[in-house]
Motif scaffolding. Structure first.
Motif, PDB file in Angstrom:
ATOM      1  N   HIS A 159      -7.573  11.252   8.682  1.00 29.76           N
ATOM      2  CA  HIS A 159      -7.406  11.081   7.241  1.00 29.76           C
ATOM      3  C   HIS A 159      -6.273  11.903   6.631  1.00 29.76           C
ATOM      4  O   HIS A 159      -5.477  11.375   5.849  1.00 29.76           O
ATOM      5  CB  HIS A 159      -8.741  11.331   6.515  1.00 29.76           C
TER       6      HIS A 159
ATOM      7  N   ILE B  43       0.846  -1.188   0.000  1.00 32.25           N
ATOM      8  CA  ILE B  43       0.000   0.000   0.000  1.00 32.25           C
ATOM      9  C   ILE B  43       0.878   1.234   0.000  1.00 32.25           C
ATOM     10  O   ILE B  43       1.678   1.434   0.904  1.00 32.25           O
ATOM     11  CB  ILE B  43      -0.929   0.000   1.240  1.00 32.25           C
ATOM     12  N   ASN B  44       0.759   2.061  -1.061  1.00 30.80           N
ATOM     13  CA  ASN B  44       1.568   3.279  -1.043  1.00 30.80           C
ATOM     14  C   ASN B  44       0.743   4.497  -0.651  1.00 30.80           C
ATOM     15  O   ASN B  44       1.249   5.570  -0.464  1.00 30.80           O
ATOM     16  CB  ASN B  44       2.290   3.491  -2.370  1.00 30.80           C
ATOM     17  N   THR B  45      -0.570   4.322  -0.545  1.00 25.50           N
ATOM     18  CA  THR B  45      -1.389   5.382   0.032  1.00 25.50           C
ATOM     19  C   THR B  45      -2.568   4.768   0.775  1.00 25.50           C
ATOM     20  O   THR B  45      -3.113   3.753   0.339  1.00 25.50           O
ATOM     21  CB  THR B  45      -1.901   6.376  -1.020  1.00 25.50           C
ATOM     22  N   TYR B  46      -2.910   5.393   1.875  1.00 28.11           N
ATOM     23  CA  TYR B  46      -4.093   4.977   2.625  1.00 28.11           C
ATOM     24  C   TYR B  46      -5.248   5.944   2.372  1.00 28.11           C
ATOM     25  O   TYR B  46      -6.266   5.865   3.017  1.00 28.11           O
ATOM     26  CB  TYR B  46      -3.778   4.943   4.132  1.00 28.11           C
ATOM     27  N   ARG B  47      -5.030   6.859   1.424  1.00 30.06           N
ATOM     28  CA  ARG B  47      -6.018   7.923   1.280  1.00 30.06           C
ATOM     29  C   ARG B  47      -6.768   7.855  -0.039  1.00 30.06           C
ATOM     30  O   ARG B  47      -7.474   8.781  -0.402  1.00 30.06           O
ATOM     31  CB  ARG B  47      -5.325   9.278   1.436  1.00 30.06           C
ATOM     32  N   ALA B  48      -6.600   6.758  -0.799  1.00 29.37           N
ATOM     33  CA  ALA B  48      -7.210   6.684  -2.122  1.00 29.37           C
ATOM     34  C   ALA B  48      -8.640   6.137  -2.086  1.00 29.37           C
ATOM     35  O   ALA B  48      -9.405   6.326  -3.015  1.00 29.37           O
ATOM     36  CB  ALA B  48      -6.352   5.829  -3.042  1.00 29.37           C
TER      37      ALA B  48
ATOM     38  N   LEU C 295      -2.911   9.993   7.255  1.00 30.04           N
ATOM     39  CA  LEU C 295      -2.750   8.545   7.048  1.00 30.04           C
ATOM     40  C   LEU C 295      -1.481   8.201   6.277  1.00 30.04           C
ATOM     41  O   LEU C 295      -0.887   7.142   6.480  1.00 30.04           O
ATOM     42  CB  LEU C 295      -3.977   7.967   6.312  1.00 30.04           C
ATOM     43  N   ASP C 296      -1.079   9.109   5.385  1.00 29.17           N
ATOM     44  CA  ASP C 296       0.111   8.825   4.578  1.00 29.17           C
ATOM     45  C   ASP C 296       1.386   9.404   5.186  1.00 29.17           C
ATOM     46  O   ASP C 296       2.402   9.522   4.502  1.00 29.17           O
ATOM     47  CB  ASP C 296      -0.097   9.329   3.148  1.00 29.17           C
ATOM     48  N   ASP C 297       1.340   9.789   6.431  1.00 26.02           N
ATOM     49  CA  ASP C 297       2.551  10.198   7.158  1.00 26.02           C
ATOM     50  C   ASP C 297       2.902   9.066   8.110  1.00 26.02           C
ATOM     51  O   ASP C 297       2.422   9.026   9.249  1.00 26.02           O
ATOM     52  CB  ASP C 297       2.286  11.486   7.954  1.00 26.02           C
TER      53      ASP C 297
ATOM     54  N   ARG D  15      -2.829   0.197   9.882  1.00 25.31           N
ATOM     55  CA  ARG D  15      -2.356   1.576   9.885  1.00 25.31           C
ATOM     56  C   ARG D  15      -2.730   2.299  11.178  1.00 25.31           C
ATOM     57  O   ARG D  15      -1.991   3.147  11.670  1.00 25.31           O
ATOM     58  CB  ARG D  15      -2.921   2.338   8.668  1.00 25.31           C
TER      59      ARG D  15
END
Lengths: 282, 404
Positions: free
Chosen positions: B252, B5-10, B255-257, B331
């Motif tokens: 949200h 997973i390279n993003t959790y925000r998609a 999430l990607d930090d 996450r």
């Protein structure tokens, strides 16, 4: 998709109705309402009372599409210890006595999902279930249960509603089998009633899109209304009005009074007589 | 799987799925309207005039941005991490719920809907909905479990003052899930003119994503404010979870930090080892209810169980589907706090900070109390103070054995 052959009971029953030149009566009761034994007695006697198709509710704690009458039926059945596996047991017992009358299970997805879709389909087919109506599975979620059902030889009967417009109708009908259940009102079971004209227009609209038989339900409260609906559709579905007769047969403590099943059958006989009177008027 | 997973925000995908969770499990009668809401939301999201209108009300009516406040005395008390509160309890009507009421009611107006319905979590959503409906001159009906009507009597009165019709629900277990069932039944019957406000990140797609997007203003502000105050983003986030909207709103944007540690706190009621709790993730399993697949409290037959929490706003047997997905992907770490722990945090915060928190964020604070002391003093912890506690004083007084 390679689909297994279904039981054929629903098709044969609607063909027979057509030959007799009359609409059918689909009766709904909740499995296990008010308890397993009484429910068994009610269900076993339905064909003789005139039910052409038996719709059996699988009780659920949160029946979002149902009005107060069917909600309460679910609660009574659950309190009396009803489980999904016992619903199938009830169908098995019925099938030992009657191999012709179609049985359709109606309910909500979570108990089936919890039971396991493949295991449920195998057990339901083995018990003698012919079709499923699952209220909270629209075509958008067909992969969940609809496609596995069709593949396994289980009819998947979809609800079409007044909000299903001509653009959406083909989507709704695409993976429907057995018959189409037209919900004649916007709302929950057993509350509002549709006018005869509205039902007629809706059935005509559906017939332009499908050759499947059409059952119409939600809000059919009297034998007269059942006759009127069965005159334009292939079958009238009556639920809450029958469940009301179960309620009337409970004593002050909520236990079934003697003769409860017989009174339910009497009412179904009244409904059936009206529905069948159509052949004389045609 | 987590590595890929390279993003959790998609999420969600176009069918509303977060992994296996989410979806659109609704009756056919509602389906055309759900699709209509999705279309309207997609259009509004890309329309600068919608954003402008939303920001206008956020600023001038709600009072956004809400402050990011350094809780100095609590920080000293625990002796570890620097504790910041994101103070959404200072919003008009006293909680984060107004964020989504403004958003959804503006959307309803764009869609030409003339009537609003909602089920109310802790009465706060009902108050916020009634407030915005008064402002924008729309009739509204609020469904409340009859059990919650007793617990939330002051809020019920507020709703009525604001012109709302309040309908007690006495079916099922008389609590929130039954109020939701009843609101859904109303919607099915009045689908042509009615918009259903879902107060949390649950329900059929697009609600979980839409509610999250409206609430994400919390996290976006917190991010900017923490950078302004400390020169960097926080090291950890803590928020309570019923359905999970305040938490999703805070989480949200972070999430990607990956360096930001995130805790969601469920309500453990009388304890996870009893049957009186509301911890769907830590005490439930996947199922389908109220339009989505998510973690649910249910029995071995798939019947939904009644939840229990001292906080009416956390007293729900499900959780938003995106939380279920973040739980399984690892996450976010989900923990729980009991009624008792929340009560202690409620009193501590009142005494040390002069802030009477709602019982909901008191659960978050109970977890902060557990971890803060062991964290280094340069650790920046941001907790969402998502509601104020005025509404809860009767419940708390009763729990403490104080007669009012």
């Amino acid at each position: 998709m390679s689909a297994a052959q279904d039981s054929g009971r629903i098709r044969r029953r609607f063909e027979a109705l057509k030959e007799e030149g009359r609409g059918g009566l689909v009766t709904f009761v909740t499995a296990g309402d008010p308890d397993y034994e009484t429910s068994r007695e009610i269900v076993l006697g339905l064909p003789a009372a005139g039910a052409d198709v038996i719709e059996l509710g699988m009780p659920f704690s949160d029946p979002m599409a149902d009005g107060p009458v069917v909600q309460a039926a679910s609660q009574r059945a659950l309190r009396a210890g009803m489980k999904l596996a016992k619903c199938l047991e009830l169908v098995r017992e019925f099938r030992a006595h009657d191999d012709d009358t179609p049985i359709v299970l109606m309910g909500y997805y979570n108990p089936i999902y919890n039971y396991g879709v493949d295991r449920f389909l195998a057990d339901a087919l083995a018990a003698g279930v012919d079709g499923l109506i699952v209220v909270d599975l629209p075509p958008e979620e067909d992969e969940e249960l609809c496609l596995p059902s069709l593949k396994a030889g289980m009819n998947f009967i979809r609800l079409a509603t007044p909000t299903t417009d001509d653009v959406r109708l083909p989507v709704v009908l695409s993976n429907t089998s057995g018959f189409v259940y037209y919900v004649s009102v916007m709302g929950i079971t057993g509350t509002k009633s549709a006018t005869e004209d509205a039902v007629r227009a809706a059935v005509e609209r559906l017939r332009r899109h499908t050759d499947l038989p059409i059952g119409v339900g939600f809000g059919i409260k009297t034998p007269d209304a059942a006759r009127a609906v069965a005159a334009v559709a292939d079958a009238a579905v009556v639920g809450s009005a029958i469940v009301d007769r179960i309620v009337a047969g409970l004593d002050a403590d909520g236990a079934p009074a003697p003769g409860l099943a017989g009174k339910v059958h009497d009412y179904v006989r009244e409904l059936a007589a009206e529905v069948r009177s159509r052949e004389e008027s045609v | 799987m987590t590595d890929q997973i390279n993003t959790y925000r998609a999420g969600p995908d176009e069918r509303g799925h977060f992994g296996i969770f989410g979806g659109r499990f609704v009756a056919e009668t509602l389906m055309p309207l759900i699709l209509e809401v999705e279309k309207a939301w997609d259009a509004a999201r890309d329309d600068p005039s919608f954003e402008e209108e939303l920001q206008y009300y956020f600023k001038h009516y709600v009072g956004r941005p809400s402050p990011l406040y350094f809780a100095k005395r609590l920080t000293e008390h625990f002796g570890g991490a620097k504790i910041y509160f994101k103070r959404d309890e200072l919003n008009h009507t006293g909680a984060h719920k107004i964020n989504i009421c403004i958003g959804q009611i503006l959307l309803a107006r764009r869609m030409g809907k003339t009537r609003i319905i909602a089920e109310s979590w802790a009465g706060l959503l009902g108050v916020a909905t009634a407030t915005v409906c008064a402002l924008l001159d729309l009739p509204c009906t609020i469904y409340l479990g009859s059990k919650d009507i007793e617990r939330q009597a002051p809020n019920v009165f507020r709703m009525k003052l604001l012109g709302a019709e309040v309908k007690p629900v006495a079916s099922g277990s008389n609590s929130l899930k039954d109020a939701m069932n009843e609101a859904l039944r109303d919607w099915v019957a009045n689908v042509e003119n009615t918009f259903y406000i879902i107060g949390t990140v649950a329900g059929p797609h697009p609600y979980p994503a839409m509610v999250r997007d409206f609430q994400s203003v919390i996290g976006r502000e917190a991010r900017e404010q923490m950078i302004a105050a400390e020169g960097r983003i926080p090291d950890s986030l803590v928020a309570c979870i019923g359905g999970g909207s305040n938490a999703m709103g805070l989480f949200h944007p972070f999430l990607d930090d990956p360096e930001v540690k995130i805790w969601g706190v469920e309500a453990a009621g009388l304890g996870l080892d009893t049957d009186k709790h509301a911890a769907s993730l830590t005490g439930g399993r996947p199922g389908v209810l109220h339009g989505n697949r998510t973690y649910l409290l249910q029995d071995d037959d798939g019947q939904i169980l009644e939840a229990h929490s001292i906080s009416a706003g956390l007293d729900y047997p499900g959780i938003g589907p995106e939380h279920a997905w973040l739980f399984e992907s690892g996450r976010v770490e989900y923990v729980s706090a009991t009624d008792q722990e929340a009560l202690e945090a409620f009193q501590l915060c009142s005494r040390l900070e002069g802030i009477i928190p709602a019982l909901e964020p008191s659960h978050a604070l109970a977890h902060v109390a557990r971890i803060a002391g062991d964290l280094p003093q340069d650790h920046l912890l941001c907790m969402n103070m998502c509601g104020r506690g005025d509404k809860d004083i009767f419940t708390v007084a009763e729990a403490l054995g104080v007669g009012l």
